[in-house]
Design an enzyme around this catalytic site. Structure first.
Site, PDB file in Angstrom:
ATOM      1  N   LYS A   1       0.939  -1.209   0.125  1.00  0.00           N
ATOM      2  CA  LYS A   1       0.096   0.003   0.006  1.00  0.00           C
ATOM      3  C   LYS A   1       0.913   1.136  -0.025  1.00  0.00           C
ATOM      4  O   LYS A   1       0.542   2.311  -0.343  1.00  0.00           O
ATOM      5  CB  LYS A   1      -1.077   0.060   1.027  1.00  0.00           C
ATOM      6  CG  LYS A   1      -0.461  -0.118   2.503  1.00  0.00           C
ATOM      7  CD  LYS A   1      -0.339   1.209   3.237  1.00  0.00           C
ATOM      8  CE  LYS A   1       0.721   1.299   4.334  1.00  0.00           C
ATOM      9  NZ  LYS A   1       0.682   2.514   5.177  1.00  0.00           N
TER      10      LYS A   1
ATOM     11  N   THR B   1      -4.058   5.371   3.379  1.00  0.00           N
ATOM     12  CA  THR B   1      -2.627   5.903   3.011  1.00  0.00           C
ATOM     13  C   THR B   1      -2.977   6.723   1.725  1.00  0.00           C
ATOM     14  O   THR B   1      -2.039   7.355   1.475  1.00  0.00           O
ATOM     15  CB  THR B   1      -1.839   4.573   2.841  1.00  0.00           C
ATOM     16  OG1 THR B   1      -1.734   4.072   4.417  1.00  0.00           O
ATOM     17  CG2 THR B   1      -0.303   5.231   2.846  1.00  0.00           C
TER      18      THR B   1
END
Length: 335
Positions: free
Chosen positions: A193, A250
């Site tokens: 991620k 994120t």
């Protein structure tokens, strides 16, 4: 089970925040800081001025820069150092750690060279069984958690009972951990991620909007799951908190170091300029994109977004010229 005492190694924003969570949950915690002035500020002023200014830390949380003192009587050890320095640090502390302690990794990355996940590095350096290593992951934007905004998280361990023990040690009114036994999927999602967030930052820096962001998040999740499948992860993990949850946080948040770093590159800054602007905060994806790309190549998995991020960060490619490649690959069915 005796009394639990947790040593947290690494007083950056996430290490400090997780130590606060543990203390708020009623767990005795010692936070080890590399620099003495940081541990002294925490002890004297009840705050970490470098990483979490303005956040009052609970009395139950004590701090030291002496690893021996931090580990004295520790039943659990939380590792909150950057992923690429975990091996070096852990090797130095190895002899001081109780051989039966639960080792809890907060780092999200894949080690350069060895291509090992963080729990694999811990198992190798410490010589313990994988059952002794747990991973905390999920949407973990430290500043929001330090401000006690509600969030869920994941405690992953192949030993379910151990995961439950860690879960109980860090459950508060604002921090709600779920357990998972798929350590591979949880760690891989956490590492990948950061790379996808760099691509989302680049897109934002280039002036693209939310359709582009949604495309990168979705296709980024698809390439992460493809790699996960060949490594033996549970596909369900990728639609859960460790997967989609962490990815959305994120990729979308200005608090994300990786997204902010990518945005600077998208606006035309060099990697060196973006690094200087980060002021010592580590954007893990800058290094992880290379190890994840190598892992994908080893297993014959296509990861086009990771490939573009690697080329921008390490081969000097201009994100403006890579924009078409980030989004516009050859047409094919979605599945």
């Amino acid at each position: 089970m005796g009394e639990m005492r947790v040593a947290v190694f690494g007083a950056g924003s996430w290490g400090t925040t997780f130590a606060k969570v543990l203390a708020d949950a009623g767990t005795d915690v010692v936070l080890w800081a590399r620099r003495r002035e940081v541990s002294e500020a925490i002890e004297e002023r009840r705050e970490n001025p470098d990483y979490l200014p303005g956040v009052t830390l609970p009395e139950r949380l004590v701090s030291t820069s002496d690893p021996r003192r931090a580990l004295d009587g520790a039943t659990d050890v939380v590792l909150a150092v950057p992923s690429q320095s975990l091996r070096h640090n852990l090797t130095a502390w190895r002899g001081l750690i109780d051989p039966s302690a639960t080792l809890i990794s907060l780092a999200k990355g894949v080690e350069l060279g060895t291509l090992k996940r963080m729990s694999e590095v811990v198992v190798e350096v410490m010589g313990v069984a994988e059952q002794q290593v747990a991973v905390v992951t999920g949407p973990n934007l430290a500043k929001e958690i330090a401000a006690e905004q509600p969030t869920a998280a994941v405690v992953a361990c192949v030993d379910h009972d151990r995961a439950v023990t860690v879960q109980q040690a860090c459950t508060t009114g604002y921090f709600r951990p779920y357990t998972n036994t798929d350590v591979i999927g949880c760690e891989l999602a956490g590492a990948c991620k950061n790379v996808i967030a760099l691509s989302c930052g680049m897109a934002a820096g280039l002036g693209f909007g939310d359709n582009t962001l949604a495309t990168l998040i979705t296709r980024g999740l698809a390439e992460t799951a493809r790699l996960g499948e060949v490594l033996g992860a549970d596909p369900m993990t990728f639609s859960g908190l460790a997967g989609l949850g962490d990815l959305v946080a994120t990729c979308s948040s200005p608090l994300s170091r990786n997204r902010s770093f990518g945005a600077r590159l998208g606006r035309g800054e060099s990697v060196a300029q973006a690094q200087a602007a980060a002021q010592g905060q580590v954007a893990e994806g800058v290094k992880s994109c290379s190890s994840i790309r190598a892992l994908a190549m080893r297993h014959g998995v296509e990861m086009p977004i990771t490939e573009v991020v690697h080329r921008v960060c390490h081969d000097g490619f201009d994100p403006r010229e890579m924009a078409g490649e980030l989004i516009g690959r050859k047409t094919k069915p979605e599945r």
